[in-house]
Design an enzyme around this catalytic site. Structure first.
Site, PDB file in Angstrom:
ATOM      1  N   PRO A   1     -18.498   1.680  -1.031  1.00 32.48           N
ATOM      2  CA  PRO A   1     -19.372   1.072  -0.379  1.00 32.48           C
ATOM      3  C   PRO A   1     -20.083   1.254   1.225  1.00 32.48           C
ATOM      4  CG  PRO A   1     -17.260  -0.527  -0.780  1.00 32.48           C
ATOM      5  CD  PRO A   1     -16.986   0.894  -0.408  1.00 32.48           C
TER       6      PRO A   1
ATOM      7  N   GLN B   1     -20.856   4.532   1.741  1.00 32.67           N
ATOM      8  CA  GLN B   1     -22.209   5.345   1.814  1.00 32.67           C
ATOM      9  C   GLN B   1     -22.498   4.735   0.563  1.00 32.67           C
ATOM     10  OE1 GLN B   1     -20.907   7.075   4.018  1.00 32.67           O
ATOM     11  NE2 GLN B   1     -18.936   6.967   3.844  1.00 32.67           N
TER      12      GLN B   1
ATOM     13  N   ASP C   1     -13.135  12.228  13.067  1.00 26.42           N
ATOM     14  CA  ASP C   1     -12.948  12.224  12.760  1.00 26.42           C
ATOM     15  C   ASP C   1     -11.711  10.763  13.383  1.00 26.42           C
ATOM     16  OD1 ASP C   1     -10.841  11.915  10.915  1.00 26.42           O
ATOM     17  OD2 ASP C   1     -10.076  14.238  11.701  1.00 26.42           O
TER      18      ASP C   1
ATOM     19  N   TYR D   1      -1.709  -0.756  11.103  1.00 27.52           N
ATOM     20  CA  TYR D   1      -2.103  -1.271   9.569  1.00 27.52           C
ATOM     21  C   TYR D   1      -1.194  -0.703   8.815  1.00 27.52           C
ATOM     22  CZ  TYR D   1      -3.015  -1.889   4.518  1.00 27.52           C
ATOM     23  OH  TYR D   1      -3.303  -1.940   3.181  1.00 27.52           O
TER      24      TYR D   1
ATOM     25  N   LYS E   1       2.067  -3.355   7.402  1.00 24.52           N
ATOM     26  CA  LYS E   1       2.694  -3.402   6.061  1.00 24.52           C
ATOM     27  C   LYS E   1       3.745  -3.035   5.749  1.00 24.52           C
ATOM     28  CE  LYS E   1       0.331  -4.422   2.652  1.00 24.52           C
ATOM     29  NZ  LYS E   1       0.106  -6.081   2.302  1.00 24.52           N
TER      30      LYS E   1
ATOM     31  N   THR F   1       0.642  -1.037  -0.229  1.00 24.57           N
ATOM     32  CA  THR F   1      -0.205  -0.229   0.112  1.00 24.57           C
ATOM     33  C   THR F   1       0.549   0.871   0.320  1.00 24.57           C
ATOM     34  OG1 THR F   1      -1.370   1.162   1.212  1.00 24.57           O
ATOM     35  CG2 THR F   1      -0.521  -0.331   2.423  1.00 24.57           C
ATOM     36  N   ASP F   2       0.451   2.652  -0.692  1.00 26.01           N
ATOM     37  CA  ASP F   2       1.208   3.352  -1.163  1.00 26.01           C
ATOM     38  C   ASP F   2       1.310   4.525   1.256  1.00 26.01           C
ATOM     39  OD1 ASP F   2      -1.380   4.368  -0.131  1.00 26.01           O
ATOM     40  OD2 ASP F   2      -1.753   6.254  -1.674  1.00 26.01           O
ATOM     41  N   GLU F   3       0.312   3.934   1.904  1.00 27.51           N
ATOM     42  CA  GLU F   3       0.176   4.275   3.183  1.00 27.51           C
ATOM     43  C   GLU F   3       1.363   3.819   3.588  1.00 27.51           C
ATOM     44  OE1 GLU F   3      -3.319   2.796   5.934  1.00 27.51           O
ATOM     45  OE2 GLU F   3      -4.970   3.119   4.150  1.00 27.51           O
TER      46      GLU F   3
HETATM   47  P1  NAD Z   1      -9.771  -7.008   1.736  1.00 23.15           P
HETATM   48  O1  NAD Z   1      -9.251  -6.904   3.266  1.00 23.15           O
HETATM   49  O2  NAD Z   1     -10.831  -6.845   1.735  1.00 23.15           O
HETATM   50  O3  NAD Z   1      -9.143  -9.354   2.034  1.00 23.15           O
HETATM   51  C1  NAD Z   1      -7.975  -9.378   2.459  1.00 23.15           C
HETATM   52  C2  NAD Z   1      -8.332 -11.249   2.339  1.00 23.15           C
HETATM   53  O4  NAD Z   1      -7.551 -11.415   2.759  1.00 23.15           O
HETATM   54  C3  NAD Z   1      -9.645 -11.814   2.987  1.00 23.15           C
HETATM   55  O5  NAD Z   1      -9.941 -12.706   1.959  1.00 23.15           O
HETATM   56  C4  NAD Z   1      -9.361 -12.356   3.786  1.00 23.15           C
HETATM   57  O6  NAD Z   1     -10.292 -13.726   4.289  1.00 23.15           O
HETATM   58  C5  NAD Z   1      -8.000 -12.846   3.979  1.00 23.15           C
HETATM   59  N1  NAD Z   1      -7.012 -12.725   5.056  1.00 23.15           N
HETATM   60  C6  NAD Z   1      -7.352 -12.108   6.042  1.00 23.15           C
HETATM   61  N2  NAD Z   1      -6.348 -13.280   6.995  1.00 23.15           N
HETATM   62  C7  NAD Z   1      -5.555 -13.785   6.245  1.00 23.15           C
HETATM   63  C8  NAD Z   1      -4.827 -15.095   7.094  1.00 23.15           C
HETATM   64  N3  NAD Z   1      -3.934 -14.677   8.400  1.00 23.15           N
HETATM   65  N4  NAD Z   1      -4.823 -15.954   6.096  1.00 23.15           N
HETATM   66  C9  NAD Z   1      -5.438 -16.259   4.627  1.00 23.15           C
HETATM   67  N5  NAD Z   1      -5.771 -15.368   4.122  1.00 23.15           N
HETATM   68  C10 NAD Z   1      -6.418 -14.471   4.861  1.00 23.15           C
HETATM   69  O7  NAD Z   1      -8.184  -6.639   1.422  1.00 23.15           O
HETATM   70  P2  NAD Z   1      -8.367  -5.233  -0.027  1.00 23.15           P
HETATM   71  O8  NAD Z   1      -8.626  -4.339  -0.028  1.00 23.15           O
HETATM   72  O9  NAD Z   1      -8.816  -6.719  -0.626  1.00 23.15           O
HETATM   73  O10 NAD Z   1      -6.676  -5.470  -0.063  1.00 23.15           O
HETATM   74  C11 NAD Z   1      -5.889  -6.849  -0.348  1.00 23.15           C
HETATM   75  C12 NAD Z   1      -4.235  -6.102  -0.404  1.00 23.15           C
HETATM   76  O11 NAD Z   1      -4.005  -5.330  -1.255  1.00 23.15           O
HETATM   77  C13 NAD Z   1      -4.053  -6.195   1.493  1.00 23.15           C
HETATM   78  O12 NAD Z   1      -2.932  -6.672   1.284  1.00 23.15           O
HETATM   79  C14 NAD Z   1      -3.640  -4.735   1.319  1.00 23.15           C
HETATM   80  O13 NAD Z   1      -3.100  -3.862   1.817  1.00 23.15           O
HETATM   81  C15 NAD Z   1      -3.714  -4.085  -0.184  1.00 23.15           C
HETATM   82  N6  NAD Z   1      -3.932  -3.060  -0.744  1.00 23.15           N
HETATM   83  C16 NAD Z   1      -5.226  -3.123  -0.193  1.00 23.15           C
HETATM   84  C17 NAD Z   1      -6.094  -1.928  -1.214  1.00 23.15           C
HETATM   85  C18 NAD Z   1      -7.171  -0.973  -0.951  1.00 23.15           C
HETATM   86  O14 NAD Z   1      -7.632  -0.018  -0.837  1.00 23.15           O
HETATM   87  N7  NAD Z   1      -8.266  -1.825  -0.508  1.00 23.15           N
HETATM   88  C19 NAD Z   1      -4.957  -0.744  -1.771  1.00 23.15           C
HETATM   89  C20 NAD Z   1      -3.595  -0.645  -1.947  1.00 23.15           C
HETATM   90  C21 NAD Z   1      -2.913  -2.059  -0.748  1.00 23.15           C
HETATM   91  O1  DAU Z   2      -3.774   3.900   0.631  1.00 26.24           O
HETATM   92  C1  DAU Z   2      -4.329   2.231   0.359  1.00 26.24           C
HETATM   93  C2  DAU Z   2      -5.278   1.942   1.160  1.00 26.24           C
HETATM   94  O2  DAU Z   2      -6.381   2.785   1.097  1.00 26.24           O
HETATM   95  C3  DAU Z   2      -5.052   0.778   1.753  1.00 26.24           C
HETATM   96  O3  DAU Z   2      -3.685   0.090   2.021  1.00 26.24           O
HETATM   97  C4  DAU Z   2      -5.900   0.698   2.969  1.00 26.24           C
HETATM   98  O4  DAU Z   2      -6.271  -1.806   2.626  1.00 26.24           O
HETATM   99  C5  DAU Z   2      -7.614   1.158   2.457  1.00 26.24           C
HETATM  100  O5  DAU Z   2      -7.980  -0.030   3.141  1.00 26.24           O
HETATM  101  C6  DAU Z   2      -7.809   2.186   1.851  1.00 26.24           C
HETATM  102  O6  DAU Z   2      -7.068   2.161   3.214  1.00 26.24           O
HETATM  103  P1  DAU Z   2      -8.293   3.654   3.527  1.00 26.24           P
HETATM  104  O7  DAU Z   2      -7.897   4.872   5.459  1.00 26.24           O
HETATM  105  O8  DAU Z   2      -7.558   5.158   2.735  1.00 26.24           O
HETATM  106  O9  DAU Z   2      -9.337   3.490   3.344  1.00 26.24           O
HETATM  107  P2  DAU Z   2     -11.341   3.599   4.073  1.00 26.24           P
HETATM  108  O10 DAU Z   2     -11.774   3.127   2.834  1.00 26.24           O
HETATM  109  O11 DAU Z   2     -11.554   3.283   5.476  1.00 26.24           O
HETATM  110  O12 DAU Z   2     -11.035   5.080   4.182  1.00 26.24           O
HETATM  111  C7  DAU Z   2     -10.646   5.965   2.787  1.00 26.24           C
HETATM  112  C8  DAU Z   2     -11.074   7.728   3.568  1.00 26.24           C
HETATM  113  O13 DAU Z   2     -12.704   8.378   3.834  1.00 26.24           O
HETATM  114  C9  DAU Z   2     -10.679   7.717   4.634  1.00 26.24           C
HETATM  115  O14 DAU Z   2     -10.045   9.002   4.786  1.00 26.24           O
HETATM  116  C10 DAU Z   2     -11.278   8.261   5.806  1.00 26.24           C
HETATM  117  C11 DAU Z   2     -12.856   8.187   5.305  1.00 26.24           C
HETATM  118  N1  DAU Z   2     -13.637   7.969   5.256  1.00 26.24           N
HETATM  119  C12 DAU Z   2     -13.803   6.145   5.917  1.00 26.24           C
HETATM  120  C13 DAU Z   2     -15.009   5.570   6.370  1.00 26.24           C
HETATM  121  C14 DAU Z   2     -15.138   4.358   5.977  1.00 26.24           C
HETATM  122  C15 DAU Z   2     -14.947   8.815   6.034  1.00 26.24           C
HETATM  123  O15 DAU Z   2     -15.245   9.754   5.336  1.00 26.24           O
HETATM  124  N2  DAU Z   2     -16.135   8.131   6.309  1.00 26.24           N
HETATM  125  C16 DAU Z   2     -16.090   6.531   6.871  1.00 26.24           C
HETATM  126  O16 DAU Z   2     -17.590   6.093   6.883  1.00 26.24           O
END
Ligand code: NAD
Ligand code: DAU
Length: 331
Positions: A189, A191, A269, A147, A151, A120-122
């Site tokens: 999702p 919202q 927040d 988190y 990562k 992740t970019d985080e």
């Molecule tokens: P998600 O939470 O939707 O899915 C995670 C999956 O991993 C789930 O199916 C869960 O059951 C499985 N899992 C969790 N713990 C496990 C374990 N111990 N053993 C086996 N499986 C396990 O996450 P996502 O949003 O699909 O993210 C996937 C990857 O991409 C992560 O590594 C995350 O850090 C990275 N990522 C996510 C985003 C984003 O915006 N969602 C952005 C950049 C990177």
């Molecule tokens: O940047 C990549 C990351 O993006 C991934 O590594 C993470 O797995 C993924 O969850 C996501 O992290 P964020 O914390 O940015 O995502 P989230 O969807 O939780 O929130 C997005 C932004 O919206 C953040 O600024 C918080 C805000 N937010 C979130 C929720 C759930 C709201 O304002 N209201 C909300 O109800």
């Protein structure tokens, strides 16, 4: 060719499996997923006949060893992924993201199997709103939450295994994804499904925080490019120049869904809330020729709204428990 996809029943992993099955029918796909609250067998239902789903933990060394031994490549998505959850209980984040990645690394080392680690970019922390800089592969790591720290640690383990043990591995750090099959705990999702239920969108704090949105399919096409042509040891940043404030996202969703654009509420927040993320993806563009296909965020959001409208049976079972968790957090 057999590819082991960890976390393939989660949001990005399931979309990756769908893409692989659609575009590389000669590849055998094995998914290892623990099916935590975030994983859903139903996300793989359309491709179930083409995919072997192994329900298990990435930190289970014996299981991982046996699966890696019969794979040609591993794409490692499995993680605990939600910042708010990591603030409530960091423990599974350390276990899955750090110990799980260590377990994968030891198995690919033993069997000489190619690894792509999805991150992740985080890991880079955050930027000021008016900073012209973006994250690059040389930006120093400075994670804010449990988190992102877990990562960041997993990325550093991968780098160390490349340098010390010569494993063949690449890393990608992507910005915020949106699209089908995303858990209803995440911002977009949450919202959309709230609006379907007549609930006003909830903005953390002022709503000025910026995320660099990318469609999940564009992320996954980049992962495939890196897997096929990326250079071992390299870190590729993935982003599609999608910087948008949370307030703008909410207003756009309200407009798409035919509501008053001011019909949202502010909620307390997130502690330590990162202000802004922005990705410089020039290495990916120049070295691998990757280009995003979803160039209009508004159109991508409208498609996503349609997907949630059409797939209520997929998200409805998760909605009440998710909102109960948010109610405990006061958000
Ligand atoms: P998600 O939470 O939707 O899915 C995670 C999956 O991993 C789930 O199916 C869960 O059951 C499985 N899992 C969790 N713990 C496990 C374990 N111990 N053993 C086996 N499986 C396990 O996450 P996502 O949003 O699909 O993210 C996937 C990857 O991409 C992560 O590594 C995350 O850090 C990275 N990522 C996510 C985003 C984003 O915006 N969602 C952005 C950049 C990177
Ligand atoms: O940047 C990549 C990351 O993006 C991934 O590594 C993470 O797995 C993924 O969850 C996501 O992290 P964020 O914390 O940015 O995502 P989230 O969807 O939780 O929130 C997005 C932004 O919206 C953040 O600024 C918080 C805000 N937010 C979130 C929720 C759930 C709201 O304002 N209201 C909300 O109800």
């Amino acid at each position: 060719m057999r590819i082991l996809v960890t976390g393939g029943a989660g949001f990005i992993g399931a979309n990756f499996v769908h893409l692989l099955v659609r575009e590389q029918p000669e590849v055998d796909v094995v998914v290892l997923d623990k099916l935590t609250y975030a994983g859903d067998r139903a996300s793989l239902a359309p491709v179930a006949e083409r995919v072997e789903l192994v329900v298990g933990d990435v930190a289970d060394a014996a299981l991982v060893d046996s699966l890696v031994a019969r794979s040609d490549a591993v794409v490692h998505f499995a993680a605990e992924s939600h910042n708010d959850n990591s603030l409530a209980d960091p423990s599974p984040f350390v276990q899955t993201n750090l110990v799980g990645t260590f377990t994968i690394l030891e198995a690919v080392r033993r069997h000489g199997v190619r690894l792509h680690h999805v991150s992740t970019d985080e890991v880079y922390g955050d930027l000021e709103l008016d900073d012209p800089a973006k994250f690059t592969p040389t930006t120093p790591y400075d994670p804010s939450s449990p988190y992102s720290a877990s990562k960041a640690g997993s990325d550093l383990l991968v780098r160390a295994w490349v340098r010390s043990f010569g494993i063949e591995a690449t890393i990608s750090n992507c910005s915020n994804n949106y699209g089908p099959y995303q858990h209803v705990e995440k911002f977009i999702p949450r919202q959309i499904t709230g609006l379907i239920d007549g609930v006003r969108p909830k903005l953390y704090g002022t709503g000025e925080n910026v995320r660099d949105w990318i469609h999940v399919e564009d992320h996954n096409r980049a992962v495939l490019d890196i897997l096929e042509r990326g250079r071992s040891g390299r870190t590729y940043l993935i982003g599609a120049d999608g910087e948008t404030s949370n307030l703008e996202v909410v207003r756009t969703l309200l407009e798409i869904m035919g509501r008053d654009p001011d019909d949202f509420e502010h909620v307390p927040d997130r502690p330590g809330h990162d202000l802004r993320y922005a990705i410089d993806a020039s290495l990916l563009r120049e070295e691998l020729g990757w280009r995003p296909r979803f160039t209009s965020f508004r159109d991508g959001l409208a498609d996503t709204v349609e997907w949630y409208r059409a797939n209520e049976a997929w998200w409805r079972p998760h909605k009440a428990a998710t909102e109960a968790r948010y109610a405990e957090l006061g958000r």
